[in-house]
Structures are given as structure tokens and as C-alpha cells.
Design a protein around this motif. Structure first.
Motif, PDB file in Angstrom:
ATOM      1  N   ILE A  48       0.836  -1.203   0.000  1.00  0.00           N
ATOM      2  CA  ILE A  48       0.000   0.000   0.000  1.00  0.00           C
ATOM      3  C   ILE A  48       0.871   1.254   0.000  1.00  0.00           C
ATOM      4  N   LEU A  49       1.937   1.231   0.762  1.00  0.00           N
ATOM      5  CA  LEU A  49       2.869   2.357   0.831  1.00  0.00           C
ATOM      6  C   LEU A  49       3.500   2.629  -0.539  1.00  0.00           C
ATOM      7  N   ALA A  50       4.003   1.591  -1.174  1.00  0.00           N
ATOM      8  CA  ALA A  50       4.657   1.737  -2.480  1.00  0.00           C
ATOM      9  C   ALA A  50       3.671   2.262  -3.518  1.00  0.00           C
ATOM     10  N   TYR A  51       2.497   1.653  -3.590  1.00  0.00           N
ATOM     11  CA  TYR A  51       1.516   2.084  -4.582  1.00  0.00           C
ATOM     12  C   TYR A  51       1.034   3.508  -4.305  1.00  0.00           C
ATOM     13  N   GLY A  52       0.795   3.819  -3.045  1.00  0.00           N
ATOM     14  CA  GLY A  52       0.335   5.164  -2.696  1.00  0.00           C
ATOM     15  C   GLY A  52       1.319   6.229  -3.126  1.00  0.00           C
ATOM     16  N   CYS A  53       2.581   5.969  -2.931  1.00  0.00           N
ATOM     17  CA  CYS A  53       3.616   6.914  -3.351  1.00  0.00           C
ATOM     18  C   CYS A  53       3.587   7.114  -4.867  1.00  0.00           C
TER      19      CYS A  53
END
Length: 186
Positions: A48-53
Motif C-alpha cells: 500500500i505504501l509503495a503504490y500510494g507513493c
């Protein structure tokens, strides 16, 4: 690329590396079987962190172009909608290309297609070809969708996710290069 975006990419990468260290610590524990739920939570958070960025910076790169004060009001309104909380920008290859062509610029779309067809190396790092960038984006997008829509938790390794994030980072720089090019009109 704006310093804020570079800082966000670097902070995300730093957090992903911190998560990897935590997961590795859990996995090397003599009680690692008991740590499996924690490992899964951290891996899902990392996706989620990677995609959100990636999604956030993609939206901002495009919106920055359209919110310049010399742009017509409709362009500035588009930028505001794009940055709105309810606007989801898919970085899935086909969805993103369709968005670029329909909502933004056929010149940006054509340049992206040209670079992809030639399978060029990224301009900043010279390590990643366009085909690999798209594969990385699609990987992160699919894993995020699987988890977010309840299909499955992230089953890959944290190393695999971080490797894909590096390639996706290259794509963000390429997108910025295309959008900020004075030769290409949005």
C-alpha cells in the motif's frame, strides 16, 4: 522533478527498507512461525505504501502542469479534480495510457509509446528499460488491487517489492521528463 516528490520517493524507499529489516528480523527469529501474521501485516503495508507513493506523485506531476496560473480555468479545474481525494489514478499500463491520451495530451501519450516501443533505458538511472518499468508498475498495481479488494494478502517477498519499486521510481522520473518537456504540449 520537484524536491518534494524526490523526498517523498526517498522517504518511501527508506520506509520500505526499514520494513524489510523488520521482516528479516521476524523471519530469523526462532519463533518465526508465530510471527507470520505480523510479517503479513508489514508486507501488505509495504504494498500500500509503495503504490500510494507512485499514484500520488503521478497525479501531482500531471496536476502541476495544469495548475499553472497561465492555464485556462478548465485546466486548473482538472488539476484540482485530479488531486482531489476521490480521484483514483490507476497506474495500470493500459488504464494510465488511456487516461493520458483522453484527459491530458496526445503528445505525452505518443512520447510514452515511442519510448516504450524503443524500450529505452530510463534517462536518470540508465539501469531500467521501459518494459521493466511497466512490468514493475503493473506488479505493484496488481498486488495493491489484490489486497485492497480482499482477494489475497501480498504473497511475494519484500525484496521483490522493493526491486519493483526501484523500477517504478524510474518510471516516475520518466513521466516527469515527458510532462515537463518544453517540446511536448499537454
Amino acid at each position: 522533478m520537484q524536491d518534494d516528490y524526490v523526498n517523498k520517493i526517498n522517504a518511501t524507499l527508506k520506509e520500505l527498507l526499514r520494513i524489510r529489516k523488520k521482516i528479516n528480523k521476524f523471519q530469523s527469529s526462532p519463533h518465526s512461525i508465530n510471527m507470520l501474521p505480523d510479517i503479513n501485516v508489514y508486507k501488505n503495508y509495504a504494498v500500500i505504501l509503495a503504490y500510494g507513493c507512485i499514484e500520488n506523485i503521478s497525479k501531482n506531476i500531471i496536476a502541476d502542469y495544469y495548475k499553472i496560473s497561465t492555464m485556462p480555468m478548465r485546466c486548473q479545474e482538472f488539476a484540482a479534480r485530479l488531486l482531489g481525494d476521490k480521484y483514483s489514478l490507476s497506474v495500470d499500463k493500459e488504464s494510465f495510457k488511456n487516461f493520458l491520451k483522453k484527459e491530458c495530451s496526445s503528445e505525452w501519450f505518443e512520447e510514452m509509446k515511442r519510448r516504450e516501443k524503443a524500450d529505452l533505458l530510463d534517462k536518470r538511472y540508465k539501469r531500467c528499460r521501459y518494459s521493466k518499468m511497466w512490468m514493475a508498475l503493473n506488479f505493484i498495481f496488481q498486488e495493491r488491487c489484490n489486497f485492497a479488494h480482499g482477494k489475497s494478502s501480498y504473497q511475494g517477498t519484500i525484496k521483490e517489492l522493493i526491486d519493483n519499486f526501484y523500477s517504478a521510481r524510474s518510471w516516475l522520473y520518466e513521466l516527469d521528463n515527458i510532462v515537463s518537456s518544453s517540446k511536448l504540449n499537454g
